[in-house]
Design an enzyme around this catalytic site. Structure first.
Site, PDB file in Angstrom:
ATOM      1  N   SER B 126       0.871  -1.146   0.042  1.00 17.16           N
ATOM      2  CA  SER B 126      -0.020  -0.124   0.098  1.00 17.16           C
ATOM      3  C   SER B 126       0.799   1.262   0.027  1.00 17.16           C
ATOM      4  O   SER B 126       1.877   1.186   0.511  1.00 17.16           O
ATOM      5  CB  SER B 126      -0.988  -0.186   1.277  1.00 17.16           C
ATOM      6  N   TYR B 150      -0.449  -0.042   9.969  1.00 18.23           N
ATOM      7  CA  TYR B 150      -0.813  -0.550   8.956  1.00 18.23           C
ATOM      8  C   TYR B 150       0.376  -0.532   7.774  1.00 18.23           C
ATOM      9  O   TYR B 150       0.750  -1.458   7.284  1.00 18.23           O
ATOM     10  CB  TYR B 150      -2.043  -0.009   8.237  1.00 18.23           C
ATOM     11  N   LYS B 154       2.699  -3.409   6.122  1.00 15.37           N
ATOM     12  CA  LYS B 154       2.817  -3.495   4.627  1.00 15.37           C
ATOM     13  C   LYS B 154       4.172  -3.462   4.212  1.00 15.37           C
ATOM     14  O   LYS B 154       4.856  -4.180   3.471  1.00 15.37           O
ATOM     15  CB  LYS B 154       2.096  -2.576   3.919  1.00 15.37           C
TER      16      LYS B 154
END
Lengths: 325, 325
Positions: B126, B150, B154
């Site tokens: 991402s 997050y 990632k």
């Protein structure tokens, strides 16, 4: 209230760990507080123990959460996380490197998080976070592209330090160490071991078969200067770091030939002649992936320093040997 | 010998997972082989099941190693690893994100490693891997500096994919996804949820309070185009990737105002008027850390593509709704 610094050093039996332990014990203050206690932890006993009533030695494996829990004083103020499986070993045993370099670090961070006091943590990352096709000169904005398991584990360690810091669970600082030389004692499993050996071995009167050719270039930092930088990293206030908790330390760029020339200056032709060249493809391949020129502006601005010359680095080694390091 | 593609899709009940499953089943070949079997795994059942004798649905949690072992066919040739805790949820529950996004991925990679057949793996990373102070325009050489849990997870996923590929244990490819819009269904816990909602909600006749102001800019890719790119990532030969297994996908840069303008084109003033603005500091803070301009030259050279216009993206959504996605 905290009235004394409570310090944990992991990897404390290693070359840097032992010097760092001595320097912390000798410090007037750490983070503005007198040093009240130091836990020196390592998977092996140190070859020589220091005697200081504030110092406790602990032997165990950071990949064991129970051991990590047992070495973290609930009032710890300062952690130097140096423990790790070195580059050659992590490359030859992937699972061992994952267990120690990744999981061990995570155990430590989780226990520190649980304290709720956000202690300072200095983490030794490495230039091995860089590899592959790189620009000629690397800045701190360069993407980390490790080409070894060790480099990958160190890169992830930096991410953990940044994230736990962002969350307010630690006050972390990651330093990307160049090759630390000249290392005393026997060669270890680090792929960069030759950088020290081409100086240490001939000066000790031993023959040395160098696994890379004399044109190979390495960014070098002496052990003494490195430990100064570790302490400096700890002493900097949190806001000097800001959101970016990683920095590449300054270093001196030296070829094998320059190191051997410095040996010749001190020991003469006969001593320098103890070095021969026997290229080892395994080492050469790892070393070829390392970058060689760094823009360490941020480190300099933050007050970190390199050694002045190759001759200085070799002279520092001669002094280290005399001092028994 | 392998005579058919055996495919595993994790996160298969999600918006991308469902479309990807349909597209894989419809493909003539995958990696040059006819598609023999597809395992569609997710922590929740899909809202609608597809009927195809080659397709098996499996429900379970990738953070459970036993579940992961049970969904990996020993003859698997192709893995699309989409499963993950989304950005808002991973920010609000750190441990959940670590367990699913990090540990779950590691379980999967370890099981694939054990097969000895180096299956292809496509991993959805991402743009959340970027944050902090960034240059105006980001290249693929930009350092990953996530400012969310997050994004950190990632980024570490990309490192794992690169390392397991370097070791020869998988043939991995990581794609940094921009904001995927327009998402069907209800808003999810992703911080970028507003990008879809400002289009989807008014077009469905529902009022929507947008948590960011209309000047906020996002790099957007439609779900259909994204799935095409996922398949393309799989189909590229290994040597097209070389040592660098990560790439930022091309996207279209759009403001909230431009999206609402496209809604007005289709639905008129009354529909567009269903959008109001109620800034939410939690969302605004996450979104402010995301970069906005990307040099996606490498992706373009590798044959990945973006949507042509904001109007196209909104039109694709209207079609998606009609088609029941």
């Amino acid at each position: 209230m905290t009235s004394a610094a409570s310090v944990l050093i992991t990897g404390a039996s290693g070359m840097l760990g032992r010097r760092l332990t001595a320097r912390v014990l000798a410090a007037q203050t750490l983070g503005g507080l007198p040093v009240g206690s130091v836990v020196a932890a390592d998977v092996v006993e140190p070859t020589q123990k220091m005697s200081d009533e504030r110092l406790t030695y602990r032997v165990g494996d950071v990949s064991d959460p129970a051991f990590v829990r047992s070495i973290v004083d609930p009032s710890v103020t300062s952690v130097f996380h140096l423990a790790g499986v070195v580059s050659g070993a992590a490359e030859q045993d992937f699972d061992l490197g994952q267990r120690v370099n990744l999981d061990g670090m995570r155990h430590l961070l989780e226990i520190l998080r649980g304290l709720g006091s956000a202690p300072r943590l200095v983490f030794t990352s490495s230039l091995a976070v860089y590899g592959g096709e790189l620009p000629d000169r690397l800045t701190d904005g360069q993407r980390l592209t490790p080409q070894t398991s060790y480099g990958m584990q160190k890169a992830i360690g930096e991410f953990f330090v940044a994230e736990y810091t962002r969350r307010g669970w630690i006050d972390g600082r990651s330093l990307r160490l160049p090759t630390i030389a000249i290392r005393p004692g026997a060669a270890n499993a680090a792929a960069s071991s030759f950088v020290s050996a081409v100086v240490r071995e001939p000066l000790a009167g031993r023959a040395y078969a160098c696994p890379v050719d004399e044109s190979v270039r390495s960014p070098i930092l002496s052990p003494g200067r490195c430990v100064k930088n570790l302490i400096h990293a700890h002493e900097l206030p949190s806001d000097a770091w800001g959101w970016d908790r990683s920095v590449t330390l300054p270093s001196l760029d030296a070829t094998v030939a320059e190191l051997v020339a410095a040996v010749r200056e001190i020991g003469g032709d006969e001593v320098a002649g103890l070095v021969t060249y026997q290229p080892d493809p395994f080492i050469a391949k790892i070393v070829a992936g390392w970058p060689q020129a760094f823009d360490t502006r941020r480190a300099t601005e933050l007050g970190f320093t390199a050694d002045a010359s190759v001759a200085d680095i070799v002279a520092a080694h001669v002094e280290d040997v005399r001092a028994g390091w």
